[in-house]
Design an enzyme around this catalytic site. Structure first.
Site, PDB file in Angstrom:
ATOM      1  N   ASP A 241     -14.205  -7.594  33.522  1.00 34.07           N
ATOM      2  CA  ASP A 241     -15.323  -7.559  33.368  1.00 34.07           C
ATOM      3  C   ASP A 241     -14.675  -6.962  32.147  1.00 34.07           C
ATOM      4  O   ASP A 241     -13.998  -7.269  31.135  1.00 34.07           O
ATOM      5  CB  ASP A 241     -16.236  -5.719  33.709  1.00 34.07           C
ATOM      6  CG  ASP A 241     -17.498  -5.629  33.772  1.00 34.07           C
ATOM      7  OD1 ASP A 241     -17.836  -5.228  32.650  1.00 34.07           O
ATOM      8  OD2 ASP A 241     -18.407  -5.882  34.103  1.00 34.07           O
ATOM      9  N   ASP A 242     -15.710  -5.714  31.336  1.00 32.88           N
ATOM     10  CA  ASP A 242     -16.155  -5.526  29.315  1.00 32.88           C
ATOM     11  C   ASP A 242     -14.777  -5.999  29.107  1.00 32.88           C
ATOM     12  O   ASP A 242     -13.811  -4.549  30.173  1.00 32.88           O
ATOM     13  CB  ASP A 242     -16.568  -4.680  29.379  1.00 32.88           C
ATOM     14  CG  ASP A 242     -17.085  -4.465  27.343  1.00 32.88           C
ATOM     15  OD1 ASP A 242     -16.535  -4.896  27.778  1.00 32.88           O
ATOM     16  OD2 ASP A 242     -17.558  -3.394  27.175  1.00 32.88           O
ATOM     17  N   ARG A 318     -25.582   1.355  21.359  1.00 33.45           N
ATOM     18  CA  ARG A 318     -23.761   1.461  21.764  1.00 33.45           C
ATOM     19  C   ARG A 318     -22.897   1.171  20.714  1.00 33.45           C
ATOM     20  O   ARG A 318     -22.216   0.299  21.469  1.00 33.45           O
ATOM     21  CB  ARG A 318     -24.045   0.681  23.000  1.00 33.45           C
ATOM     22  CG  ARG A 318     -23.055   0.851  24.105  1.00 33.45           C
ATOM     23  CD  ARG A 318     -22.315  -0.111  24.982  1.00 33.45           C
ATOM     24  NE  ARG A 318     -21.761   0.026  25.971  1.00 33.45           N
ATOM     25  CZ  ARG A 318     -20.779  -0.620  26.822  1.00 33.45           C
ATOM     26  NH1 ARG A 318     -21.372  -2.087  26.384  1.00 33.45           N
ATOM     27  NH2 ARG A 318     -19.767  -0.163  27.536  1.00 33.45           N
ATOM     28  N   LYS A 351     -20.407 -13.014  34.193  1.00 29.46           N
ATOM     29  CA  LYS A 351     -21.584 -11.906  33.918  1.00 29.46           C
ATOM     30  C   LYS A 351     -22.155 -12.171  32.518  1.00 29.46           C
ATOM     31  O   LYS A 351     -21.186 -11.656  32.173  1.00 29.46           O
ATOM     32  CB  LYS A 351     -20.829 -11.159  34.370  1.00 29.46           C
ATOM     33  CG  LYS A 351     -21.852  -9.039  34.221  1.00 29.46           C
ATOM     34  CD  LYS A 351     -21.214  -8.339  35.115  1.00 29.46           C
ATOM     35  CE  LYS A 351     -22.001  -7.689  34.439  1.00 29.46           C
ATOM     36  NZ  LYS A 351     -21.092  -6.384  35.091  1.00 29.46           N
ATOM     37  N   TRP A 352     -23.541 -12.444  32.003  1.00 24.40           N
ATOM     38  CA  TRP A 352     -23.862 -12.258  30.674  1.00 24.40           C
ATOM     39  C   TRP A 352     -24.611 -11.390  30.722  1.00 24.40           C
ATOM     40  O   TRP A 352     -25.816 -10.621  31.174  1.00 24.40           O
ATOM     41  CB  TRP A 352     -24.663 -13.752  30.939  1.00 24.40           C
ATOM     42  CG  TRP A 352     -25.533 -13.957  29.325  1.00 24.40           C
ATOM     43  CD1 TRP A 352     -26.188 -12.847  28.890  1.00 24.40           C
ATOM     44  CD2 TRP A 352     -25.253 -15.409  28.991  1.00 24.40           C
ATOM     45  NE1 TRP A 352     -26.448 -13.360  27.375  1.00 24.40           N
ATOM     46  CE2 TRP A 352     -26.017 -14.741  27.562  1.00 24.40           C
ATOM     47  CE3 TRP A 352     -24.598 -16.183  28.857  1.00 24.40           C
ATOM     48  CZ2 TRP A 352     -26.117 -15.741  26.933  1.00 24.40           C
ATOM     49  CZ3 TRP A 352     -24.816 -17.556  28.518  1.00 24.40           C
ATOM     50  CH2 TRP A 352     -25.930 -17.016  27.077  1.00 24.40           C
ATOM     51  N   ASP A 353     -23.865 -10.087  30.110  1.00 20.24           N
ATOM     52  CA  ASP A 353     -24.527  -8.860  30.172  1.00 20.24           C
ATOM     53  C   ASP A 353     -25.284  -8.703  28.203  1.00 20.24           C
ATOM     54  O   ASP A 353     -24.973 -10.122  27.638  1.00 20.24           O
ATOM     55  CB  ASP A 353     -23.284  -7.768  30.024  1.00 20.24           C
ATOM     56  CG  ASP A 353     -23.804  -6.264  30.484  1.00 20.24           C
ATOM     57  OD1 ASP A 353     -24.975  -5.969  30.201  1.00 20.24           O
ATOM     58  OD2 ASP A 353     -22.872  -5.714  30.516  1.00 20.24           O
ATOM     59  N   ASN A 355     -26.291  -5.191  26.152  1.00 14.39           N
ATOM     60  CA  ASN A 355     -26.473  -3.424  26.116  1.00 14.39           C
ATOM     61  C   ASN A 355     -26.872  -3.043  25.250  1.00 14.39           C
ATOM     62  O   ASN A 355     -26.433  -1.389  25.133  1.00 14.39           O
ATOM     63  CB  ASN A 355     -25.199  -3.351  26.242  1.00 14.39           C
ATOM     64  CG  ASN A 355     -24.487  -3.348  27.561  1.00 14.39           C
ATOM     65  OD1 ASN A 355     -25.142  -3.236  28.546  1.00 14.39           O
ATOM     66  ND2 ASN A 355     -22.964  -4.205  27.251  1.00 14.39           N
ATOM     67  N   CYS A 401     -27.159  -9.583  33.291  1.00 16.28           N
ATOM     68  CA  CYS A 401     -27.714  -8.658  33.864  1.00 16.28           C
ATOM     69  C   CYS A 401     -27.364  -7.728  32.049  1.00 16.28           C
ATOM     70  O   CYS A 401     -27.344  -9.220  31.127  1.00 16.28           O
ATOM     71  CB  CYS A 401     -25.803  -8.176  33.577  1.00 16.28           C
ATOM     72  SG  CYS A 401     -25.305  -6.226  33.608  1.00 16.28           S
ATOM     73  N   ASP A 423     -27.457   0.238  36.329  1.00 17.61           N
ATOM     74  CA  ASP A 423     -25.798   0.403  36.634  1.00 17.61           C
ATOM     75  C   ASP A 423     -25.614   1.422  36.884  1.00 17.61           C
ATOM     76  O   ASP A 423     -24.718   2.287  37.304  1.00 17.61           O
ATOM     77  CB  ASP A 423     -25.674   0.084  34.949  1.00 17.61           C
ATOM     78  CG  ASP A 423     -24.645  -0.828  34.506  1.00 17.61           C
ATOM     79  OD1 ASP A 423     -24.591  -0.909  34.276  1.00 17.61           O
ATOM     80  OD2 ASP A 423     -24.931   0.087  32.387  1.00 17.61           O
TER      81      ASP A 423
END
Ligand code: GLA
Length: 599
Positions: A241-242, A318, A351-353, A355, A401, A423
């Site tokens: 992930d990130d 964020r 995974k395409w997020d 935020n 996401c 989340d």
């Protein structure tokens, strides 16, 4: 195709020569009508489109109708609200630049007596991932008008002579079979007509994601350790992930720099993926393509690529800004830099997020009088970037996401066979999240993981809830005991066994978790009614309470079904009318899965 009939109605204003084309497509078998509009300026002067609705339904009498929609917030997406439609204009809308956590681009208008199983119900869902509006108006004569389309908030699209603007499609349906009937229509349509990915038909891997396991604190060695344990749990795919790129050690820096952070991934990406593959696992990776940190090489080189209002401090949600996706240079940069990573190693999942919401809606590439186009151009640009990355990688499984389920909408499901639901991975909250999400979206699209967020809840119950979606893990597998690893393995095997029922079957909500009963139960039944899976989570049985039963749905009343876990046989009629007895005096958060098999 030959299962669809389409119609275009062309309207032209005699004075301005502006044309509106109303487009209908009738999917007769699926029971869906799509409707959209386009505007063409066939006149001599520039026109400004300021309100652009995709559909408008008029009801002769709406005084006996209710409205159902899916409001929410971060961590609590798609809760369900139902209200009487009154004499007023009400709006279900997002003005956050995305379809949002707070509302979903879906409304149902139903009869007052409509229930889960019976009653008339109209559905309207918009294939659009930006600002939307559903406007519901009951007038003085009880006539009801429901419109749905792009939110007019800050929308002002200039069309020069000869130019055309296309609007998104709305998906309309009607059923007399209550909310279950409505959900079945949308689930079937979404499964067969929305997403082109091969993963709509092929079995998807069970994944483990590093986010809740390590957040930003990992390196290649830690990932390999997690993967080794995860393999013992029956997991197929490891998702980094990130935190793997640029100078990304926390959420203050690095977004936009899609190059591997070699301080963390010391062996390089290709070698890391090889090591994961040698363990017998596939490898997946996280991106937030739309975001940019001010502390990034990308921002330092191109500050004007971020959405920002000149002379005003930007909103740093964020700690980041958003790229101006309407700009071609930005689109090209994202397609090139992300594809370069995807093609540099054996990556089988992305995974395409996203935020944050879209604010500071000003593009330095457009003149002052065209800033009303920025929100919409962002969405169109996004689809273009997704075309350039997702459609060019048919063998990669893409999951959507947005800070959880913040942009989980029908248009996103064109690209993503699955979408991270929230989340919030707490199982009790997920009972409501899954319930609400299921009104429109099929289970096979709903990302759901077992995490360490609710240690008081047995891992078997966490698994039962995660099987109400795509099923996976979001925890540090190296911290599990050998017994827990073995239990997870058994769960993963069980999920594979139930996969065809859960992913391809008809879904039934058996209880409403918003009504505060003692149990939440749901069920999937194969289309041929041969098999079913009834899932029950006990959330509040009282001491010495009455015997409780869960009634199944959708079975063949004439057939006998074996209940695998109990070793008994009951008729479909008994299972649906008397129900399954739920054991008494059991601990809070016990769960049951009953596999029903036609004998
Ligand atoms: C969002 C996602 C999480 C995780 C983090 C990473 O919150 O929903 O799953 O990917 O971003 O920053």
């Amino acid at each position: 195709s030959d299962t669809v009939e389409s119609l275009e109605v062309i309207l032209e204003d005699e004075v301005t020569h502006v044309q509106i084309v109303l487009r209908y497509a009738v999917f007769e078998e699926a029971d869906i009508i799509t409707r959209s509009a386009s505007v063409r300026n066939a006149g001599k002067d520039t026109i400004h489109v300021k309100k652009f609705m995709s559909t408008c339904l008029d009801f002769l009498n709406g005084s006996d109708k209710d409205l159902l929609h899916l409001p929410g917030r971060y961590g609590q997406e798609r809760q369900v609200e139902r209200q009487k439609i009154l004499h007023q204009v009400s709006k279900i809308a997002s003005g956050r630049g995305t379809s949002s956590h707070q509302q979903n681009p879906f409304v149902a208008v139903c009869d007052r007596e409509t229930s889960e199983d019976y009653g008339g119900c109209y559905g309207m869902a918009l294939m659009y991932s930006g600002n939307f509006l559903a406007e519901i108006e009951l007038d003085q004569y009880d006539q009801l008008r429901v419109q749905m389309g792009i939110n007019p908030k800050q929308f002002d699209f200039a069309l020069a002579p000869g130019e055309k603007l296309e609007g998104p499609e709305a998906l309309l349906t009607y059923t007399r079979k209550g909310f279950t009937g409505l959900s079945h229509i949308y689930h079937d349509f979404f499964r067969s007509n929305l997403c082109e990915s091969k993963f709509m038909k092929e079995t998807r891997p069970i994944l483990i994601n590093t986010w809740e396991a390590a957040f930003f604190d990992f390196d290649d060695k830690k990932l390999v350790e997690i993967a080794k344990c995860a393999r013992k749990m029956g997991v197929d795919l490891m998702v980094m992930d990130d935190g793997w790129f640029g100078k990304r050690f926390d959420d203050n820096a690095g977004l936009g720099d899609w190059v591997v952070n070699e301080e963390k991934i010391t062996c390089g990406l290709e070698k890391l993926v090889e090591q994961i593959n040698e363990i017998g696992m596939q490898f997946g990776i996280w991106f937030e393509p739309e975001g940019v940190s001010e502390d990034s090489d990308l921002y330092r080189a191109h500050p004007d690529w971020a959405l920002q209002i000149p002379g005003r401090p930007a909103v740093r949600s964020r700690n980041q800004l958003l790229l101006d996706l309407g700009r071609e240079e930005v689109q090209e940069y994202l397609i090139t830099s992300i594809n370069r990573i995807l093609d540099s190693a054996n990556i089988t999942y992305m995974k395409w997020d996203l935020n944050r919401s879209v604010t500071d809606v000003f593009s330095s590439a457009l003149p002052a009088d065209r800033q009303g186009e920025v929100y919409h151009r962002y969405v169109l640009g996004l689809y273009k970037v997704m075309d350039g990355i997702i459609k060019t990688h048919p063998d990669i499984l893409f999951e959507g996401c947005s800070g959880g389920g913040g942009r989980y909408d029908p248009a996103m499901l064109v690209y993503f066979p699955q979408y991270w639901n929230s989340d919030n991975t707490k199982p009790v909250d997920n009972l409501k999240l899954h319930y609400g999400t299921s009104f429109l979206y099929p289970l096979c699209s709903t990302g759901a993981h077992i995490s360490a967020a609710s240690p008081e809840i047995p891992i078997s119950t966490r698994a039962c809830v995660a099987m109400g979606g795509t099923f996976g893990y979001e925890l540090d597998a190296t911290k599990l005991s050998p017994e827990e690893l073995a239990e997870c393995k058994e769960q993963s095997d069980r999920f594979r066994k139930y996969y065809p029922i859960i992913f391809f079957g008809d879904y039934y909500r058996l209880t409403n978790p918003f009504e505060g009963g003692n149990m939440t139960a749901w069920q999937s039944v194969t289309k041929d009614q041969e098999e079913a899976l009834v899932s029950v989570v006990v959330t509040g049985l009282t001491v010495n309470g009455p015997q409780e039963y869960i009634r199944a749905k959708g079975l063949n009343p004439e057939w006998m079904y074996e209940i695998e876990q109990l070793g008994v046989e009951l008729s479909g009629a008994a299972l649906m009318h008397a129900g399954l007895p739920i054991p008494r005096e059991i601990p809070q958060y016990t769960s049951f899965q009953y596999h029903l098999i036609h004998k």
